[in-house]
Design a protein around this motif. Structure first.
Motif, PDB file in Angstrom:
ATOM      1  N   UNK A 512      43.396  44.209  31.042  1.00  0.00           N
ATOM      2  CA  UNK A 512      43.891  42.906  30.631  1.00  0.00           C
ATOM      3  C   UNK A 512      43.656  42.710  29.142  1.00  0.00           C
ATOM      4  N   UNK A 513      44.380  41.769  28.558  1.00  0.00           N
ATOM      5  CA  UNK A 513      44.157  41.397  27.168  1.00  0.00           C
ATOM      6  C   UNK A 513      42.832  40.640  27.054  1.00  0.00           C
ATOM      7  N   UNK A 514      42.417  40.356  25.826  1.00  0.00           N
ATOM      8  CA  UNK A 514      41.189  39.588  25.638  1.00  0.00           C
ATOM      9  C   UNK A 514      41.294  38.245  26.352  1.00  0.00           C
ATOM     10  N   UNK A 515      42.492  37.685  26.397  1.00  0.00           N
ATOM     11  CA  UNK A 515      42.706  36.401  27.077  1.00  0.00           C
ATOM     12  C   UNK A 515      42.658  36.530  28.598  1.00  0.00           C
ATOM     13  N   UNK A 516      42.608  37.769  29.108  1.00  0.00           N
ATOM     14  CA  UNK A 516      42.462  37.980  30.547  1.00  0.00           C
ATOM     15  C   UNK A 516      43.757  38.166  31.300  1.00  0.00           C
ATOM     16  N   UNK A 517      44.867  38.433  30.607  1.00  0.00           N
ATOM     17  CA  UNK A 517      46.162  38.578  31.265  1.00  0.00           C
ATOM     18  C   UNK A 517      46.646  40.026  31.217  1.00  0.00           C
TER      19      UNK A 517
END
Length: 618
Positions: A512-517
């Motif tokens: 996931x990206x740092x944003x969690x997606x």
């Protein structure tokens, strides 16, 4: 953690005898018991452990815990207890597989096998792997049995291992394990030619490039001279889509392997990406290999290396990072497969553990420091992340980060994020190495891309969009490859099969990206005939795991549009994903209709305080 470990170790002479008599039992908590006994890390605890084992007969949690410890510190008689426990029908597949893997490790690292019992007792021979092969069919047990066959050099298993390696319907990991065990048997001098013949045939066969690379690496390990000739022919045919690192690592793991490969690469042309991956493997080995590096650069037409910028140029780039660097574009560069950043580094626990977790890098490092670390990795190496190189008395070379060390064993984490156990009494030479990050890694980036990458890294950990939040989010995923086999299987069956372990499906790791997606761009699109209309997008599949410590209701937060969801193979309603989960690991599988869904896939826990966490790591 260290203070607790040290307390247990320094007081071992007091509590170990009390454990044996039953005066203390750690409240029956198997994980606490395991922690304490691993801290003791001494053969002196074995008699107490034997008494504890005999006190809890059968597949009791305590006896299982003790048996796992026997594989690390027990002698042949204790390994006999482990072997017998592994065959008890009531033992679950997960623990059975772990015990068998433990027996394999004992054979490799301590040269020990279970004691041979007298034939009249009617007990199976400890070196007869056929009993395991014929008695159990769980994939985890099969994988462990393959591992054991290699560790015990079981020549009677060569035909079975060859069949597993060459079976196109078998899972990829199973085939790789079989190839590795064939190589281990093939390295023996007696009656091992059938194993070598299988590897040679496999390299020149129709299997996927990654499997042929693994077979060639095994051949280099088993028969270096014969393997070098076959390996170079394979390298010449690769286009950089498959990672040849295991093959380069096989050469680098031998005392004269780098020189042999350099000699064979003379007057040879390689795909530039293949040559770059070779240079990366050399750098990760922790030992300079100038002859091989020059041969790879010449074969791939590559120039460059570590870059030293004058102070005014560093100042110019740093100013550009602050003024125009775009962290969103930089994150896309960081996630690019060609750089393999996540292979060694994690962000918030998701990714490799060879290098430091970058979750708070920007809060502790200035842009000029980050820039210099990217251009010349050896200029700034974080404490405890220097490599160590080891040469054994058998002429094997190992390099990696020290994970732990005792009087009996040195454990390194190599550039593939694997833990390698080396018996200390076999170490002939040990020396400090360089950074495991290869020089010249960012040479293929444009200046704008480099500026964006530094800006992204310098934002990590700061307040804002690039600070990992405290809410538990799924960060490690597997996505289904868009292969013809997968499309055919999905057309002939329901999507439910994707939630199981069907060998028709192969999976790749994504983060996931740092944003969690998980971006939709990371999901391979599968076109399923008769289910995807012409002009419409297809379907994609992703899965992740959660670990629960005590039975509890778990509610997941998820945007439901265009999704089908399964928990442990059972379909659930995407609009309200909630389930009471038993202790252990659980898999969540998602079918994503790419025609109906436009937002990224993000999965989090509704309550951060439940005794559960998403599985991280590489």
């Amino acid at each position: 953690d260290y203070a607790l470990w040290l307390t247990a170790w320094e007081n071992r002479e007091d509590w170990v005898p009390k454990l044996a008599t039953g005066e203390i039992d750690f409240g029956g908590n198997a994980s606490h018991l395991t922690f304490a006994l691993r801290a003791a890390d001494s053969p002196q605890t074995v008699p107490a452990l034997v008494k504890l084992f005999e006190k809890h007969p059968g597949a009791h949690p305590t006896s299982i815990t003790v048996a796992k410890l026997f594989t690390a510190i027990g002698g042949p008689r204790e390994l006999r207890l482990v072997f017998d426990l592994a065959f008890r029908k009531e033992l679950d597949a997960s623990n059975r597989a772990e015990l068998i893997h433990g027996l394999a490790r004992a054979a490799r690292t301590r040269k020990l096998v279970p004691v041979q019992l007298p034939p009249e007792q009617g007990v199976r021979r400890p070196t007869d792997v056929s009993d395991v092969r014929e008695g159990f069919d769980d994939p985890r047990v099969v994988a462990a049995t393959i591992d054991l066959a290699g560790a015990w050099h079981d020549r009677d298993s060569i035909a079975w291992l060859s069949e597993m390696a060459c079976d196109p319907e078998a899972p990829r990991d199973t085939r790789i394990a079989a190839l590795d065990s064939l190589a281990e048997i093939g390295a023996q001098k007696v009656a091992a030619e059938p194993a070598v013949a299988t590897l040679v045939e496999f390299v020149g066969g129709e299997a996927t490039p990654d499997l042929r690379i693994r077979a060639a690496a095994g051949l280099v390990n088993a028969r270096p001279g014969q393997g070098a000739e076959v390996a170079v022919e394979l390298l010449k045919s690769l286009d950089g889509q498959a990672d040849p690192a295991p093959l380069f690592d096989a050469f680098l793991a031998r005392k004269n392997g780098a020189a042999t490969l350099a000699d064979r690469l003379a007057n040879t042309t390689l795909d530039p990406d293949v040559a770059r991956l070779g240079l990366r493997a050399v750098s990760a080995s922790g030992r300079p290999q100038p002859a091989l590096e020059n041969a790879l650069r010449k074969a791939g037409g590559i120039t460059g290396g570590a870059r030293k910028l004058p102070p005014e140029e560093v100042a110019r780039l740093v100013a550009k990072v602050r003024e125009s660097g775009d962290p969103a574009r930089g994150e896309a560069v960081f996630r690019r497969s060609g750089l393999s950043c996540l292979k060694c580094h994690a962000v918030g626990g998701a990714g490799g553990r060879v290098g430091p977790d970058l979750v708070s890098l920007g809060a502790s490092a200035q842009p000029d420091y980050i820039l210099e670390s990217l251009l010349d990795p050896n200029a700034k190496v974080k404490e405890n992340y220097h490599t160590v190189t080891v040469v054994t008395e058998e002429g094997r070379l190992f390099a990696g980060i020290v994970v732990r060390q005792s009087k009996q064993t040195l454990v390194l984490r190599d550039n593939e994020d694997r833990e390698v156990e080396i018996p200390t009494n076999t170490i002939e030479e040990k020396a400090d190495g360089a950074s495991i990050m290869p020089a010249g890694l960012v040479d293929t980036l444009t200046e704008a891309e480099l500026v964006d990458l530094v800006r992204f890294l310098s934002e990590l950990g700061k307040e804002g969009d690039y600070k990992v939040g405290r809410r538990p989010v799924a960060r490690v995923w597997e996505v289904m490859r868009a292969t013809p086999e997968a499309a055919f299987r999905l057309r002939r069956t329901s999507y439910d099969t994707a939630a199981g372990d069907d060998p028709a499906y192969t999976w790749d790791r994504r983060y996931a990206t740092v944003a969690g997606a998980l971006p939709l761009a990371d999901l391979p699109e599968i076109r399923v005939r008769n289910r995807s209309a012409p002009g419409e997008k297809g379907v994609a599949f992703a899965r992740t795991e959660i670990e629960v410590t005590t039975e509890t209701p778990v509610k997941f937060d998820l945007e439901p549009g265009g999704l089908q969801v399964w928990i442990d193979g059972t379909p659930v309603e995407p609009a309200s994903v909630e389930r009471t989960l038993a202790p252990g690991r659980h898999r969540l599988t998602f079918a994503v209709d790419l025609e109906k869904r436009s937002q990224e896939l993000r999965l989090s826990l509704g309550d951060a305080n439940v005794p559960a966490r998403f599985v991280g790591g590489k």
